[in-house]
Write an enzyme that holds these catalytic residues in place. Sequence first.
Site, PDB file in Angstrom:
ATOM      1  CD1 TRP A 101      55.889  52.733  58.153  1.00  0.00           C
ATOM      2  CD2 TRP A 101      57.675  53.992  58.564  1.00  0.00           C
ATOM      3  NE1 TRP A 101      56.505  52.986  56.959  1.00  0.00           N
ATOM      4  CE2 TRP A 101      57.598  53.759  57.176  1.00  0.00           C
ATOM      5  CE3 TRP A 101      58.732  54.763  59.056  1.00  0.00           C
ATOM      6  CZ2 TRP A 101      58.537  54.263  56.282  1.00  0.00           C
ATOM      7  CZ3 TRP A 101      59.678  55.274  58.149  1.00  0.00           C
ATOM      8  CH2 TRP A 101      59.563  55.028  56.786  1.00  0.00           C
ATOM      9  CG  ASP A 175      53.735  57.829  61.797  1.00  0.00           C
ATOM     10  OD1 ASP A 175      53.179  58.505  60.919  1.00  0.00           O
ATOM     11  OD2 ASP A 175      54.801  57.212  61.619  1.00  0.00           O
ATOM     12  CE  LYS A 199      55.186  57.833  52.903  1.00  0.00           C
ATOM     13  NZ  LYS A 199      55.337  57.405  54.283  1.00  0.00           N
TER      14      LYS A 199
HETATM   15  C1  PLP Z   1      56.640  57.302  55.102  1.00  0.00           C
HETATM   16  C2  PLP Z   1      56.403  57.167  56.544  1.00  0.00           C
HETATM   17  C3  PLP Z   1      57.275  57.728  57.498  1.00  0.00           C
HETATM   18  C4  PLP Z   1      58.579  58.398  57.128  1.00  0.00           C
HETATM   19  O1  PLP Z   1      58.407  59.592  56.542  1.00  0.00           O
HETATM   20  P1  PLP Z   1      59.686  60.450  56.062  1.00  0.00           P
HETATM   21  O2  PLP Z   1      59.025  61.633  55.481  1.00  0.00           O
HETATM   22  O3  PLP Z   1      60.446  59.635  55.080  1.00  0.00           O
HETATM   23  O4  PLP Z   1      60.485  60.766  57.267  1.00  0.00           O
HETATM   24  C5  PLP Z   1      56.957  57.601  58.825  1.00  0.00           C
HETATM   25  N1  PLP Z   1      55.849  56.941  59.221  1.00  0.00           N
HETATM   26  C6  PLP Z   1      55.011  56.377  58.332  1.00  0.00           C
HETATM   27  C7  PLP Z   1      53.802  55.668  58.830  1.00  0.00           C
HETATM   28  C8  PLP Z   1      55.255  56.479  56.979  1.00  0.00           C
HETATM   29  O5  PLP Z   1      54.419  55.915  56.091  1.00  0.00           O
END
Ligand code: PLP
Length: 363
Positions: A101, A175, A199
């Site tokens: 990521w 993030d 998530k």
């Molecule tokens: C799932 C995830 C993303 C991507 O998210 P989207 O909604 O598919 O754009 C980005 N960063 C992390 C850490 C993630 O777990």
Amino acid sequence: MTRPFNFSAGPAVMPVEVLEQAAREMLDWNGTGMSVMEMSHRGKAFVSICEQAEADLRELLAVPANFKILFMQGGGLAENAIVPLNLSGGGAVDFVVTGSWSQKSFKEAGKYCATGLAANNEADGHTSIPPASGWRLRPDAAYVHLCSNETIHGVEFHELPDLAALGSQAPLVIDFSSHVASRPVDWSRVGLAFGGAQKNLGPAGLTLVVVREDLLGRALDICPSAFNYRTVANNASMFNTPPTYAIYMAGLTFQWLKRQGGVGAMEQRNIAKAALLYDFIDGSSFYVNKVQPSCRSRMNVPFFLRDESRNEAFLAGAQARGLLQLKGHKSVGGMRASLYNAMPMEGVQALVAYMREFEKEQA
Ligand SMILES: *Cc1c(COP(=O)(O)O)cnc(C)c1O
């Protein structure tokens, strides 16, 4: 009704109580005669839902008054562009890469700013966190980006770096998509945090951004108006139509979290859940997790069968016992168990019991 245990990395398990409440309110929210999906985002009913969600989240995450909470769209991947469009000024930005990521964030930001790699754990297969004392931080960086929980590789920052103590003036961008609300956040070390809701907060479609006010108003001219943090903040996340139903569902999840005792109580449960699984894996010669123990994720536990020819049998047996979506990410292989807030201890116990049984059977 008993439901199977869903270990998906995302979209992921939600609290049953939240789903039940949404079902009860589906056709008529609070006597309005409308589903939340059918309401104007500017009407009294939805505005009250949105304001309550924001207030509950602010309380749960102890977000200080000088941070704005924004409800946006586009997911974590869109933020990989939206953050540099808003904060980089087109200048230098440093990235700490600890998995897929942060790697994606680094690559995307290169379209908008002068990216630099402050640290990278690629050499060990994304299984560690390079010590902050060795990060190459540029004095002119507009911000430093890291992914505080790498969903695919299972690497988590258990403490955020103190950039000021490392001699950097740059704000830290995190993030936190896959561990938001699983533990408290040290806002004194953060300038901006973003995460997709799917998530640990609710359904897909909602992206949460928490940003310190002094970082607003720096967007590049080319930044789309709907993605300009100041514009979104000045309009209370209603510059354009927000993802209303996803906000409502996340709001129900925030109230559920409060009933559970808040994020501190969740953290204690998450520690116990993760410990049960990691201790079992470490004590076994049949399964293995390759991440350094000091930075293992509490939310996403990638693991491997030492004999990978048994993967399909493992997954089929799991499915038959109601243990769903354990297949690892295609880039890593093996298995992955995601243990988000809504995964009860009983689910982890059932998984460990199955893993033990499978090992015995195959011996
Ligand atoms: C799932 C995830 C993303 C991507 O998210 P989207 O909604 O598919 O754009 C980005 N960063 C992390 C850490 C993630 O777990």
